[in-house]
Write a protein that holds these residues in place. Sequence first.
Motif, PDB file in Angstrom:
ATOM      1  N   LEU A  22       0.833  -1.209   0.000  1.00  0.00           N
ATOM      2  CA  LEU A  22       0.000   0.000   0.000  1.00  0.00           C
ATOM      3  C   LEU A  22       0.863   1.254   0.000  1.00  0.00           C
ATOM      4  CD1 LEU A  22      -3.046  -0.647   2.359  1.00  0.00           C
ATOM      5  CD2 LEU A  22      -3.129   0.198   0.014  1.00  0.00           C
TER       6      LEU A  22
ATOM      7  N   ASN B  10      -6.169   1.994  -2.206  1.00  0.00           N
ATOM      8  CA  ASN B  10      -7.138   1.109  -1.553  1.00  0.00           C
ATOM      9  C   ASN B  10      -7.830   0.171  -2.536  1.00  0.00           C
ATOM     10  OD1 ASN B  10      -6.696   2.053   1.026  1.00  0.00           O
ATOM     11  ND2 ASN B  10      -8.405   3.496   1.000  1.00  0.00           N
ATOM     12  N   SER B  11      -7.871   0.561  -3.791  1.00  0.00           N
ATOM     13  CA  SER B  11      -8.572  -0.261  -4.787  1.00  0.00           C
ATOM     14  C   SER B  11      -7.893  -1.611  -5.000  1.00  0.00           C
ATOM     15  CB  SER B  11      -8.659   0.484  -6.125  1.00  0.00           C
ATOM     16  OG  SER B  11      -7.365   0.630  -6.707  1.00  0.00           O
ATOM     17  N   THR B  12      -6.663  -1.762  -4.489  1.00  0.00           N
ATOM     18  CA  THR B  12      -5.915  -3.007  -4.687  1.00  0.00           C
ATOM     19  C   THR B  12      -6.055  -3.968  -3.515  1.00  0.00           C
ATOM     20  OG1 THR B  12      -3.889  -2.087  -3.721  1.00  0.00           O
ATOM     21  CG2 THR B  12      -4.228  -1.754  -6.084  1.00  0.00           C
ATOM     22  N   VAL B  13      -6.769  -3.546  -2.449  1.00  0.00           N
ATOM     23  CA  VAL B  13      -6.888  -4.398  -1.262  1.00  0.00           C
ATOM     24  C   VAL B  13      -8.340  -4.455  -0.806  1.00  0.00           C
ATOM     25  CG1 VAL B  13      -4.530  -3.888  -0.485  1.00  0.00           C
ATOM     26  CG2 VAL B  13      -6.429  -2.467   0.315  1.00  0.00           C
ATOM     27  N   SER B  14      -8.610  -5.315   0.167  1.00  0.00           N
ATOM     28  CA  SER B  14      -9.954  -5.414   0.724  1.00  0.00           C
ATOM     29  C   SER B  14     -10.237  -4.201   1.600  1.00  0.00           C
ATOM     30  CB  SER B  14     -10.089  -6.691   1.550  1.00  0.00           C
ATOM     31  OG  SER B  14      -9.307  -6.599   2.729  1.00  0.00           O
ATOM     32  N   ARG B  15     -11.509  -3.996   1.914  1.00  0.00           N
ATOM     33  CA  ARG B  15     -11.886  -2.859   2.760  1.00  0.00           C
ATOM     34  C   ARG B  15     -11.229  -2.952   4.138  1.00  0.00           C
ATOM     35  NH1 ARG B  15     -15.651   1.166   3.182  1.00  0.00           N
ATOM     36  NH2 ARG B  15     -16.323   1.692   5.307  1.00  0.00           N
TER      37      ARG B  15
ATOM     38  N   GLU C 117      -8.401  -4.073   4.867  1.00  0.00           N
ATOM     39  CA  GLU C 117      -6.976  -3.752   4.780  1.00  0.00           C
ATOM     40  C   GLU C 117      -6.729  -2.317   4.325  1.00  0.00           C
ATOM     41  OE1 GLU C 117      -4.805  -7.685   3.208  1.00  0.00           O
ATOM     42  OE2 GLU C 117      -6.514  -7.062   1.973  1.00  0.00           O
ATOM     43  N   SER C 118      -7.769  -1.604   3.942  1.00  0.00           N
ATOM     44  CA  SER C 118      -7.602  -0.289   3.320  1.00  0.00           C
ATOM     45  C   SER C 118      -7.328   0.804   4.336  1.00  0.00           C
ATOM     46  CB  SER C 118      -8.855   0.071   2.507  1.00  0.00           C
ATOM     47  OG  SER C 118      -9.967   0.209   3.367  1.00  0.00           O
TER      48      SER C 118
ATOM     49  N   ARG D 192      -8.163   4.001   6.115  1.00  0.00           N
ATOM     50  CA  ARG D 192      -9.409   4.702   6.399  1.00  0.00           C
ATOM     51  C   ARG D 192      -9.183   6.126   6.902  1.00  0.00           C
ATOM     52  NH1 ARG D 192     -11.998   2.902   3.147  1.00  0.00           N
ATOM     53  NH2 ARG D 192     -13.773   4.011   4.049  1.00  0.00           N
TER      54      ARG D 192
ATOM     55  N   TRP E  93     -15.509   7.395   2.482  1.00  0.00           N
ATOM     56  CA  TRP E  93     -14.556   8.051   3.363  1.00  0.00           C
ATOM     57  C   TRP E  93     -15.274   8.978   4.328  1.00  0.00           C
ATOM     58  CZ3 TRP E  93      -9.039   7.976   2.986  1.00  0.00           C
ATOM     59  CH2 TRP E  93      -8.596   7.015   2.077  1.00  0.00           C
TER      60      TRP E  93
END
Length: 635
Positions: free
Chosen positions: A489, A559-564, A566-567, A569, A626
């Motif tokens: 990330l 964030n588009s590359t991971v799950s919510r 893991e994102s 915030r 967000w």
Amino acid sequence: MRDVALAPAAPPPLTGGLADSLFDTAARNPTLPMLARRESASAAVWQEVTAVEVRDQVSDLARGLIAVGITPGERVAIMARTRYEWTVLSHALWAVGAEVVPVYPTSSREQVEWILRDSGCAAVIVEDEQSVMTVGSVCAALPALRHVWQLDAGALHELAVRGEAVPPAAVDSMRRLVLPDATAVVAYTSGTSGRPLGCALSHRGLAGVCDTLLAGWGHTAAAPGEQGAVLAFLPFSHVYGLMIQGLCIRGGVLMAHEPEITEEALISALRTFRPTYFYAVPSLLEKIYKNFLRAAQQSGRGGLFERAADTARDFAAATERQRLTGGAGPGFDLRLQHALYERTVYRRLRAALGGRVRRATCGGSTLSRELSLFYEGIGIYVHDGYGLTETSGGVTMQPLGREKSGTVGQPLPGTEVRVADDGEILLRGPSVFQGYVGDEAATRATLRDGWLATGDLGQLDDEGYLTITGRKKDVIVTSSGKSVAPAALEQRLRMHPLVHQAVLVGDNRPCVGALITLDPDFLVHWRAALALPGDAPMREAREENALREEVARAVAAANSTVSRAESIRVFRILPRPFDVAGGLLTPSMKLRRDEIVRTYAAEIDAMYEARSRRPQRTLPDETAGWDDADNVFFR
């Protein structure tokens, strides 16, 4: 436990010490240009120094070291930038059987004292008067230290004069006594957490990595019939820099030194020396890409550059599919677009690196697949490799003709790689270090049944390609128990031209957060391009709002590359970059995460508290989901 990835046998083993290759080359090919130097940083002409000239300088200096009483096995520190004298001095020390202790010239007083005392150095060579004062301030705590020499005060000339009474044969006699398994270098780890540890690296280990790489990849350093040329600017105080020096000296590659790692100095050195092969770290390759983009935007060609960059990545990805799976490769339209941009964009980008670079190697940390494809697409394939101080340099490399971007390649011949059940990378091979100096407990904890526990996390695919996913000690565990490796990330965030550095936080917190610093040069350009109307207070407020929104888009893209779960915030933009002087980066430019978290503890607390206080609201699509508190700008 992922099974071992085996590789073919290594090249013939070393029979002597690291200095031998220089003396052998001078005897075999005395007029071969080996080093290049220039009178000043502004000089456009580099003077070549032949192998026999370098050997004679090394021999004269080695005689001086004998004259002042430096004996085999004694340790001598070199505390200087990457300069001509570093190469001559290190080989002179190896010729008399001494052990080199590299020290970053930017090291603090406490770091210098620790390394010199822990290693028991008998002498230290520093660069300038400021470094003399640093060493002088800790001499009382260094009973073994007998000599402090200053390069800029003519120390090497004085040593050579002292050695005039010593016969040259004495150097040859001492050099022949150096055994391959003798310690050549005590290289200290970066110290991202706790005190640095001194890794004992043998002549065999350091030479073996270089000889293996030269045997398999040496011919790619230059066009057929042309001598390879490398600009050394990465610190020789780091094992990566030492490996570059070894590759050049052992492989007959012309090497120039650039001590200043500033944008202006590197541009000048690259354009005048014109290397054929380029060694770098990811942050530098990211910076070069951002400079390309900024220059294009300033000239009104930003759109052209972005289209050319997209085409380069698409072309490289299609070429990769072709070489890995035997597919058709780039289609006609893509080839046509690529050829057009080759004439209008790509050749100009290569000219910024001197115009002769054919390939490059990236080390120190992992390079993003996106950036790797960009450079391959413009005509400079970047080999992303992997290694540690404890492995004497690189242990993986991209196989020629089977390169796979986004990985660090396959194990070098003679090296074995294993991924444990918890994802930790384990290594075994001839280049693994001898142990930590004076710390048997740390050695036992790292060397387990012949395997080196790297502390890095990774994955091996079915073909033996290794992908690095992070560091075990960097994994974030949120209060809900979610484990997040931050490296990927953070890497994605840095791809945005405004983002300079990113550090993920979130241990025992409800979600992952990020501390972000901005690229100073690109920020100035971005503000100028924004050109908002209105009076100063109103313009500044609107500018900061626009900046928060732009960084929010960068975070959303990452964030588009991971799950919510893991994102990221919440995030906070910090007012200044992390640097070595502030203690937040190591001398090798690695993040000191624990120190960053301690330094910005109040800001981190405020970031999470603001999130918990404010209600959620609907935001535009690119930042959907967000909270207001996610866009916190710390002034």
